[in-house]
Scaffold this motif. Structure first.
Motif, PDB file in Angstrom:
ATOM      1  N   GLY A   3     -38.422  20.786  40.368  1.00 26.14           N
ATOM      2  CA  GLY A   3     -39.564  20.891  39.481  1.00 26.14           C
ATOM      3  C   GLY A   3     -40.868  20.506  40.133  1.00 26.14           C
ATOM      4  N   ASN A   4     -41.853  20.102  39.315  1.00 26.94           N
ATOM      5  CA  ASN A   4     -43.159  19.687  39.788  1.00 26.94           C
ATOM      6  C   ASN A   4     -43.032  18.349  40.487  1.00 26.94           C
ATOM      7  N   TRP A   5     -43.235  18.346  41.782  1.00 21.68           N
ATOM      8  CA  TRP A   5     -43.006  17.133  42.563  1.00 21.68           C
ATOM      9  C   TRP A   5     -43.932  16.013  42.137  1.00 21.68           C
ATOM     10  N   SER A   6     -45.205  16.309  41.986  1.00 22.96           N
ATOM     11  CA  SER A   6     -46.157  15.262  41.638  1.00 22.96           C
ATOM     12  C   SER A   6     -46.107  14.912  40.170  1.00 22.96           C
ATOM     13  N   THR A   7     -45.833  15.899  39.339  1.00 17.17           N
ATOM     14  CA  THR A   7     -45.931  15.687  37.899  1.00 17.17           C
ATOM     15  C   THR A   7     -44.838  14.785  37.380  1.00 17.17           C
ATOM     16  N   VAL A   8     -43.649  14.865  37.912  1.00 20.03           N
ATOM     17  CA  VAL A   8     -42.540  14.081  37.385  1.00 20.03           C
ATOM     18  C   VAL A   8     -42.125  12.939  38.290  1.00 20.03           C
ATOM     19  N   LEU A 115     -37.143  17.733  27.417  1.00 21.96           N
ATOM     20  CA  LEU A 115     -37.327  16.412  26.818  1.00 21.96           C
ATOM     21  C   LEU A 115     -37.483  15.330  27.878  1.00 21.96           C
ATOM     22  N   LEU A 116     -36.612  15.324  28.883  1.00 22.32           N
ATOM     23  CA  LEU A 116     -36.652  14.269  29.881  1.00 22.32           C
ATOM     24  C   LEU A 116     -37.881  14.375  30.771  1.00 22.32           C
ATOM     25  N   CYS A 117     -38.307  15.589  31.099  1.00 21.48           N
ATOM     26  CA  CYS A 117     -39.539  15.737  31.874  1.00 21.48           C
ATOM     27  C   CYS A 117     -40.744  15.261  31.068  1.00 21.48           C
ATOM     28  N   PHE A 118     -40.717  15.503  29.763  1.00 24.95           N
ATOM     29  CA  PHE A 118     -41.776  14.992  28.895  1.00 24.95           C
ATOM     30  C   PHE A 118     -41.767  13.468  28.864  1.00 24.95           C
ATOM     31  N   LEU A 119     -40.597  12.859  28.717  1.00 21.88           N
ATOM     32  CA  LEU A 119     -40.509  11.406  28.651  1.00 21.88           C
ATOM     33  C   LEU A 119     -40.943  10.757  29.957  1.00 21.88           C
ATOM     34  N   LYS A 120     -40.627  11.399  31.092  1.00 18.23           N
ATOM     35  CA  LYS A 120     -41.028  10.842  32.382  1.00 18.23           C
ATOM     36  C   LYS A 120     -42.544  10.782  32.495  1.00 18.23           C
ATOM     37  N   LEU A 121     -43.195  11.885  32.188  1.00 16.79           N
ATOM     38  CA  LEU A 121     -44.649  11.912  32.301  1.00 16.79           C
ATOM     39  C   LEU A 121     -45.298  10.994  31.264  1.00 16.79           C
ATOM     40  N   PHE A 122     -44.696  10.892  30.081  1.00 13.81           N
ATOM     41  CA  PHE A 122     -45.204   9.994  29.054  1.00 13.81           C
ATOM     42  C   PHE A 122     -45.149   8.543  29.532  1.00 13.81           C
ATOM     43  N   ALA A 123     -44.044   8.136  30.139  1.00 17.30           N
ATOM     44  CA  ALA A 123     -43.911   6.773  30.645  1.00 17.30           C
ATOM     45  C   ALA A 123     -44.895   6.499  31.769  1.00 17.30           C
ATOM     46  N   MET A 124     -45.105   7.480  32.646  1.00 18.75           N
ATOM     47  CA  MET A 124     -46.020   7.302  33.760  1.00 18.75           C
ATOM     48  C   MET A 124     -47.456   7.140  33.275  1.00 18.75           C
ATOM     49  N   SER A 164     -51.473   7.119  22.629  1.00 12.79           N
ATOM     50  CA  SER A 164     -51.697   8.458  22.066  1.00 12.79           C
ATOM     51  C   SER A 164     -52.077   9.457  23.152  1.00 12.79           C
ATOM     52  N   LEU A 165     -52.953   9.053  24.072  1.00 13.52           N
ATOM     53  CA  LEU A 165     -53.314   9.937  25.184  1.00 13.52           C
ATOM     54  C   LEU A 165     -52.110  10.237  26.069  1.00 13.52           C
ATOM     55  N   SER A 166     -51.264   9.238  26.281  1.00 10.52           N
ATOM     56  CA  SER A 166     -50.056   9.462  27.084  1.00 10.52           C
ATOM     57  C   SER A 166     -49.165  10.506  26.431  1.00 10.52           C
ATOM     58  N   LEU A 167     -49.020  10.403  25.122  1.00 13.59           N
ATOM     59  CA  LEU A 167     -48.212  11.377  24.386  1.00 13.59           C
ATOM     60  C   LEU A 167     -48.818  12.771  24.474  1.00 13.59           C
ATOM     61  N   LEU A 168     -50.127  12.869  24.344  1.00 17.91           N
ATOM     62  CA  LEU A 168     -50.799  14.166  24.369  1.00 17.91           C
ATOM     63  C   LEU A 168     -50.732  14.809  25.752  1.00 17.91           C
ATOM     64  N   PRO A 172     -47.477  19.046  27.531  1.00 10.82           N
ATOM     65  CA  PRO A 172     -47.284  20.335  28.207  1.00 10.82           C
ATOM     66  C   PRO A 172     -45.956  20.469  28.937  1.00 10.82           C
ATOM     67  N   GLN A 173     -45.343  19.343  29.284  1.00 11.56           N
ATOM     68  CA  GLN A 173     -44.042  19.411  29.964  1.00 11.56           C
ATOM     69  C   GLN A 173     -43.003  20.136  29.110  1.00 11.56           C
ATOM     70  N   LEU A 174     -43.139  20.035  27.805  1.00 13.37           N
ATOM     71  CA  LEU A 174     -42.187  20.683  26.893  1.00 13.37           C
ATOM     72  C   LEU A 174     -42.259  22.207  26.989  1.00 13.37           C
ATOM     73  N   PHE A 175     -43.359  22.729  27.487  1.00 11.35           N
ATOM     74  CA  PHE A 175     -43.540  24.177  27.555  1.00 11.35           C
ATOM     75  C   PHE A 175     -43.355  24.733  28.965  1.00 11.35           C
ATOM     76  N   PHE A 176     -43.668  23.936  29.984  1.00 18.47           N
ATOM     77  CA  PHE A 176     -43.640  24.438  31.349  1.00 18.47           C
ATOM     78  C   PHE A 176     -42.277  24.286  32.022  1.00 18.47           C
ATOM     79  N   PHE A 177     -41.530  23.252  31.661  1.00 20.44           N
ATOM     80  CA  PHE A 177     -40.241  23.032  32.318  1.00 20.44           C
ATOM     81  C   PHE A 177     -39.122  23.719  31.555  1.00 20.44           C
ATOM     82  N   ARG A 178     -38.154  24.226  32.296  1.00 19.90           N
ATOM     83  CA  ARG A 178     -36.995  24.881  31.694  1.00 19.90           C
ATOM     84  C   ARG A 178     -35.873  24.928  32.727  1.00 19.90           C
ATOM     85  N   ALA A 179     -34.668  25.167  32.262  1.00 15.43           N
ATOM     86  CA  ALA A 179     -33.517  25.282  33.161  1.00 15.43           C
ATOM     87  C   ALA A 179     -33.508  26.687  33.777  1.00 15.43           C
ATOM     88  N   VAL A 180     -33.612  26.761  35.098  1.00 17.62           N
ATOM     89  CA  VAL A 180     -33.651  28.030  35.833  1.00 17.62           C
ATOM     90  C   VAL A 180     -32.334  28.199  36.581  1.00 17.62           C
TER      91      VAL A 180
END
Length: 381
Positions: A3-8, A115-124, A164-168, A172-180
């Motif tokens: 996936g996105n190396w820097s993003t996650v 979900l997990l990619c979203f949670l990772k970026l949210f925590a970061m 709230s900003l972290s959540l917002l 986008p991770q919910l839309f860009f990441f998928r199982a390929v």
């Protein structure tokens, strides 16, 4: 690379599946493997996970219901939020990274990938933004020491904004990441392949998160502590000139308890910068020169990621170094564990039957009083 190396913050074992706009099709892509460098990364991550879990949970319990409750009311929510963000990093990023490196490919399906990619970026984001809130709180406390009454309400608002900003920003991770799935090699990966029409679009997306995760927090924190240092320097100069200014603590420019808290937050921020800067710099290099992954050894990527995760373990250690109440809670917990272990031993059970069985046991009231004496200065910061 998964996936996105820097993003996650999950540099994986090989370059990401290329976008079809500028690269060969996925059928020409070679699947990664579980190398010795990845095995080292998994082992180191497990060790960090155990230490980060124990230390951050201890910090959370101490501030929530231990002697840490004696902290000033505006500081407690900050430390609780910092420990919570570190625990999110510990329970989401570390286990997933270890399992993902061992399995190499993705077995969790499309929904779990998102979900997990979203949670990772949210925590970061939460971890970085809470450090910003702490820096802003310290700046206001030093520059406006007489405005302490509104600090509690102000900090709560900033924390709500940070979460709230972290959540917002993570949504986008919910839309860009998928199982390929790559049919030619029977390989499935959680990645952004196909979500961007051109590579520059993905680069812009990565750079946006790099700015919000690292650049903006670093600039705000640097500005806050630069203003604090300038304020202290100007106060010294005014003292030397013989000017008289209203202070809260005798002839001190800053009360000792407040200065101690300031030093603690400076070290916490520095640990964030030191731990994650090398990883982000390597990420920037990859975005603009993707071929560098083919010439850079795998152990460099893995080592820098492990070093970045070390930041999650640093915060409770730094807090404990500067906070006697946390150390007192840890000491009391160790004493209770030793006492319970000795009570369960056969020799101890037989000794308790004698008439003098309790003469060597410590007095809880005395211990609490001694521990409380070390905390009198903490609640005033």
């Amino acid at each position: 690379m998964s996936g996105n190396w820097s993003t996650v913050r999950l540099s994986s074992l090989a370059p990401p599946p290329p976008n079809t706009s500028q690269f060969p099709p996925l059928t020409d892509w070679e699947a990664p493997s579980f190398t010795w460098a990845a095995q080292f990364r998994v082992g180191a991550t497990v060790i960090l996970f155990v230490f980060a879990t124990c230390s951050n949970l201890a910090l959370l319990v101490s501030v929530w219901c231990g002697r840490g409750r004696r902290l000033a009311s505006h500081l407690r929510p900050l430390m609780l939020s910092l420990a919570s963000a570190d625990l999110m990093m510990t329970f989401v990023v570390m286990p997933l990274d270890a399992v993902w490196n061992m399995t190499v490919q993705w077995y969790g399906g499309d929904a779990l990938c998102k979900l997990l990619c979203f949670l990772k970026l949210f925590a970061m984001h939460a971890s970085a933004f809470i450090l910003v809130v702490i820096s802003l709180d310290r700046q206001h406390a030093i520059l406006h020491p007489l405005d302490a009454l509104s600090a509690h309400r102000r900090n709560r608002r900033m924390l709500v904004l940070a979460w709230s900003l972290s959540l917002l920003l993570a949504s986008p991770q919910l839309f860009f990441f998928r199982a390929v799935r790559v049919e030619a090699v029977d390989f499935t990966q959680c990645a952004t392949h196909g979500s961007f029409l051109h590579r520059w679009q993905e680069t812009v997306y990565n750079m946006f998160h790099f700015i919000t995760l690292y650049v903006i927090p670093l600039l705000v924190m640097s500005c806050c502590y630069s203003r604090i240092l300038l304020h202290i320097h100007l106060q010294h100069l005014r003292d030397k000139a013989g000017e008289s200014y209203l202070r809260r603590s005798g002839t001190d420019i800053i009360p000792k308890a407040r200065m101690k808290t300031l030093k603690m937050t400076v070290v916490i921020v520095l640990s964030f910068v030191v731990c994650w800067t090398p990883y982000y710099l390597l990420g920037i290099w990859y975005w603009f020169q993707p071929d560098m992954l083919r010439v850079t050894p795998d152990y460099v990527h893995h080592a820098l990621f492990v070093f970045g995760n070390l930041n999650t373990c640093c915060d409770p250690v730094i807090y404990g170094f500067y906070t006697p109440s946390f150390r007192a809670d840890l000491a009391a917990c160790c004493r209770r564990r030793r006492s319970n272990a000795s009570l369960r031993s056969p020799d101890r059970l037989s000794a308790r039957e004698g008439p003098h069985s309790g003469e060597h046991e410590s007095d809880p009231a005395t211990n609490n009083q001694a521990a409380g004496d070390t905390n009198q200065s903490e609640g005033r910061s």
